[in-house]
Design a protein around this motif. Structure first.
Motif, mmCIF file in Angstrom:
data_model
loop_
_atom_site.group_PDB
_atom_site.id
_atom_site.type_symbol
_atom_site.label_atom_id
_atom_site.label_comp_id
_atom_site.label_asym_id
_atom_site.label_seq_id
_atom_site.Cartn_x
_atom_site.Cartn_y
_atom_site.Cartn_z
ATOM 1 N N ASP A 150 -38.934 -8.834 43.317
ATOM 2 C CA ASP A 150 -38.142 -7.636 43.077
ATOM 3 C C ASP A 150 -38.997 -6.477 42.578
ATOM 4 N N LEU A 151 -38.315 -5.363 42.300
ATOM 5 C CA LEU A 151 -38.974 -4.133 41.865
ATOM 6 C C LEU A 151 -39.880 -4.351 40.649
ATOM 7 N N VAL A 152 -39.390 -5.102 39.663
ATOM 8 C CA VAL A 152 -40.186 -5.309 38.450
ATOM 9 C C VAL A 152 -41.424 -6.163 38.748
ATOM 10 N N ASN A 153 -41.293 -7.156 39.622
ATOM 11 C CA ASN A 153 -42.461 -7.942 40.045
ATOM 12 C C ASN A 153 -43.537 -7.034 40.637
ATOM 13 N N VAL A 154 -43.107 -6.078 41.458
ATOM 14 C CA VAL A 154 -44.075 -5.178 42.098
ATOM 15 C C VAL A 154 -44.724 -4.270 41.051
ATOM 16 N N ILE A 155 -43.903 -3.752 40.133
ATOM 17 C CA ILE A 155 -44.434 -2.872 39.084
ATOM 18 C C ILE A 155 -45.462 -3.623 38.237
ATOM 19 N N ASN A 156 -45.158 -4.888 37.931
ATOM 20 C CA ASN A 156 -46.060 -5.680 37.086
ATOM 21 C C ASN A 156 -47.223 -6.301 37.850
ATOM 22 N N LYS A 198 -30.834 -7.036 58.050
ATOM 23 C CA LYS A 198 -30.542 -7.868 59.224
ATOM 24 C C LYS A 198 -29.930 -7.076 60.377
ATOM 25 N N HIS A 199 -29.375 -5.898 60.087
ATOM 26 C CA HIS A 199 -28.750 -5.112 61.152
ATOM 27 C C HIS A 199 -29.672 -4.044 61.722
ATOM 28 N N CYS A 200 -30.498 -3.450 60.865
ATOM 29 C CA CYS A 200 -31.269 -2.281 61.281
ATOM 30 C C CYS A 200 -32.754 -2.566 61.291
ATOM 31 N N GLU A 201 -33.371 -2.113 62.337
ATOM 32 C CA GLU A 201 -34.806 -2.277 62.521
ATOM 33 C C GLU A 201 -35.616 -1.559 61.423
ATOM 34 N N ASN A 202 -35.166 -0.352 61.059
ATOM 35 C CA ASN A 202 -35.998 0.515 60.206
ATOM 36 C C ASN A 202 -35.646 0.473 58.732
ATOM 37 N N LEU A 203 -34.833 -0.479 58.335
ATOM 38 C CA LEU A 203 -34.311 -0.444 56.968
ATOM 39 C C LEU A 203 -34.839 -1.608 56.125
ATOM 40 N N PHE A 204 -35.270 -1.271 54.915
ATOM 41 C CA PHE A 204 -35.805 -2.281 54.001
ATOM 42 C C PHE A 204 -35.167 -2.132 52.625
ATOM 43 N N VAL A 205 -34.898 -3.262 51.996
ATOM 44 C CA VAL A 205 -34.256 -3.265 50.684
ATOM 45 C C VAL A 205 -35.249 -3.757 49.644
ATOM 46 N N LEU A 206 -35.344 -3.020 48.538
ATOM 47 C CA LEU A 206 -36.149 -3.491 47.406
ATOM 48 C C LEU A 206 -35.189 -3.801 46.261
ATOM 49 N N PRO A 207 -34.938 -5.078 46.003
ATOM 50 C CA PRO A 207 -33.926 -5.434 45.012
ATOM 51 C C PRO A 207 -34.395 -5.201 43.576
ATOM 52 N N ALA A 208 -33.441 -5.146 42.674
ATOM 53 C CA ALA A 208 -33.766 -5.035 41.249
ATOM 54 C C ALA A 208 -33.962 -6.440 40.696
ATOM 55 N N SER A 209 -34.572 -6.508 39.525
ATOM 56 C CA SER A 209 -34.732 -7.791 38.866
ATOM 57 C C SER A 209 -33.430 -8.151 38.169
ATOM 58 N N GLN A 210 -33.081 -9.422 38.190
ATOM 59 C CA GLN A 210 -31.840 -9.835 37.551
ATOM 60 C C GLN A 210 -32.100 -10.342 36.137
ATOM 61 N N THR A 211 -33.339 -10.698 35.843
ATOM 62 C CA THR A 211 -33.630 -11.339 34.554
ATOM 63 C C THR A 211 -34.211 -10.395 33.512
#
Lengths: 271, 86
Positions: free
Chosen positions: A59-65, A78-91
Motif C-alpha cells: 500500500d501507499l505507506v509501504n511505498v513511502i517507507n 480489472k475493467h480499464c487498461e489505463n487505470l491503476f489503484v494505490l490502496p491505503a494502509s489498513q493497519t
C-alpha cells in the motif's frame, strides 16, 4: 506533466470515494493513464469500491517507507487498461503520511508517465486530508445539498487556499470545481432541499456537475464496480458528463429538473 | 400537510431557511478565518492621536474593524466620545 486532482469535502459520507472511483475510471476510459490513490490510511475503502480488495498486497505507506516499490503496490484495474489503484494502509494511522513521502510517490508516478493522479481524501481536516490536498493542481469539492456538508465544503476550500503547496509557494491557485452529489430534484422542487444554484451561490466555486441521488450507487458498490460503468443509469451518465466537462467539453446539466411522472407511469409504476 | 397549515398559509420552505442560515454562517466564518490587514493597528493608533488632539479619548474608545458585506469590504470605525457632563 501529470495533473494531481484531489477529491475532497470535509464532511464524511458525501460521495468522495464513489466520485474518485468513477472520475478516475472516466479519465482512463478516455485514454488517459490514470492513478487513483486512497489517502484514508487506517480506513481504506477505495479498494472495495473499485473491486480490487483481494489483490491488495502493498500500500501507499509501504511505498513511502521504502518497503515496496510503486510497481509492486499499484493494482491494475480489472475493467480499464489505463487505470491503476494505490490502496491505503489498513493497519497504520495517518501520521504515517509524510509530506516528503507523498511528494516522492507523486513524482515517481509522474515519471512513470501518468497523465492524471486522483487523490481520494479522507473526511475531516486533519493530517490525511491535508496530505491529500497538499500537492493538488485541481480540486473537486464534493458537497451534498445539505447544511453541514455545504459548511464543511467551505471550510475545506479555505484550507485549500491556505495549505496547498500552490498557496504556500504563492503560485497559481489550485483550480477548484464543485460537484454536488445525492441531488433529489423532486425535493428541490418542493422546497425541501437546497438547489444546485443555491449551493453554487453559497460556495462560489465553478460547478463541475450534479449527480442525482440514486439507488444505483449502492448497487455499484455492492458489486465493487465504479458507478460510471452502470448501464442505463442516470448516475453513470452524470459522471460521464463530469469527466467531459473536466476535459473542457461543453455539456449541459442533466437530471436537475423534476419531471412529473405521466399517468401511465403513475399507474404502472417504474423507476 | 395538516389542515391548519392548509388554511392559515404554509410555513417558509425549509430549503430557503437553510440557505439563509448558511449564507450568514459562511460569511461569518470566512471573515473570521481571514487575517486582519496589517495596517489596522497603525490606523487605529494614528486615529487616536488625531482625535485626542480635540477630544479626550483613550485607546479603548476607538474600534477599527474591517468587515465584508456581499461584495463590499467595509471599514468600520467606532469612536466612543466621552460623556459631556464629566
Amino acid at each position: 506533466m501529470a495533473r494531481v486532482i484531489v477529491v475532497t469535502s470535509g464532511k464524511g459520507g458525501v460521495g468522495k470515494t464513489t466520485t474518485s472511483a468513477s472520475f478516475s475510471t472516466g479519465l482512463a476510459l478516455r485514454g488517459f493513464k490514470t492513478a487513483v490513490i486512497d489517502f484514508d490510511v487506517g480506513l481504506r475503502n477505495l479498494d472495495l469500491i473499485m473491486g480490487c480488495e483481494r489483490r491488495v498486497v502493498y500500500d501507499l505507506v509501504n511505498v513511502i517507507n521504502g518497503e515496496a516499490n510503486l510497481n509492486q503496490a499499484l493494482i491494475k484495474d480489472k475493467h480499464c487498461e489505463n487505470l491503476f489503484v494505490l490502496p491505503a494502509s489498513q493497519t497504520r494511522d495517518k501520521d504515517a503520511l509524510s509530506e516528503e513521502g507523498v511528494e516522492k510517490v507523486l513524482k515517481e508516478l509522474e515519471h512513470m508517465g501518468f497523465d492524471y493522479i486522483v487523490c481520494d481524501s479522507p473526511a475531516g481536516i486533519e493530517r490525511g486530508a491535508v496530505m491529500a490536498l497538499t500537492f493538488a493542481d485541481e480540486a473537486i469539492v464534493v458537497s451534498n445539498p445539505e447544511v453541514s456538508s455545504v459548511r464543511d465544503s467551505d471550510r475545506i476550500l479555505g484550507i485549500l487556499q491556505s495549505k496547498s503547496r500552490r498557496a504556500v509557494e504563492g503560485r497559481e491557485a489550485v483550480k477548484e470545481h464543485l460537484l454536488i452529489t445525492r441531488y433529489a430534484p423532486k425535493r428541490v422542487e418542493e422546497g425541501e432541499m437546497l438547489s444546485y444554484k443555491d449551493v453554487h451561490e453559497l460556495l462560489r466555486v465553478p460547478l463541475l456537475g450534479v449527480i442525482p441521488e440514486s439507488d444505483d450507487v449502492l448497487q455499484a458498490s455492492n458489486q465493487g464496480s465504479p458507478a460510471i460503468h452502470l448501464k442505463d443509469s442516470d448516475v453513470a451518465t452524470a459522471y460521464q458528463d463530469v469527466v467531459a466537462r473536466f476535459l473542457d467539453e461543453d455539456r449541459p446539466l442533466r437530471f436537475v429538473n423534476y419531471e412529473k411522472p405521466g399517468l401511465l407511469k403513475r399507474i404502472f409504476g417504474g423507476k | 400537510m395538516s389542515l391548519l397549515t392548509y388554511f392559515f398559509g404554509s410555513k417558509p420552505k425549509t430549503a430557503s431557511v437553510a440557505k439563509e442560515r448558511l449564507s450568514l454562517l459562511i460569511a461569518h466564518e470566512r471573515s473570521a478565518n481571514q487575517p486582519t490587514p496589517d495596517f489596522l493597528p497603525a490606523l487605529q493608533r494614528e486615529l487616536i492621536e488625531v482625535i485626542s488632539k480635540y477630544v479626550n479619548v483613550s485607546a479603548d474608545d476607538i474600534q477599527v474593524q474591517l468587515g465584508k458585506r456581499d461584495n463590499y469590504e467595509i471599514l468600520e470605525v467606532d469612536i466612543t466620545l466621552p460623556d459631556q457632563s464629566k
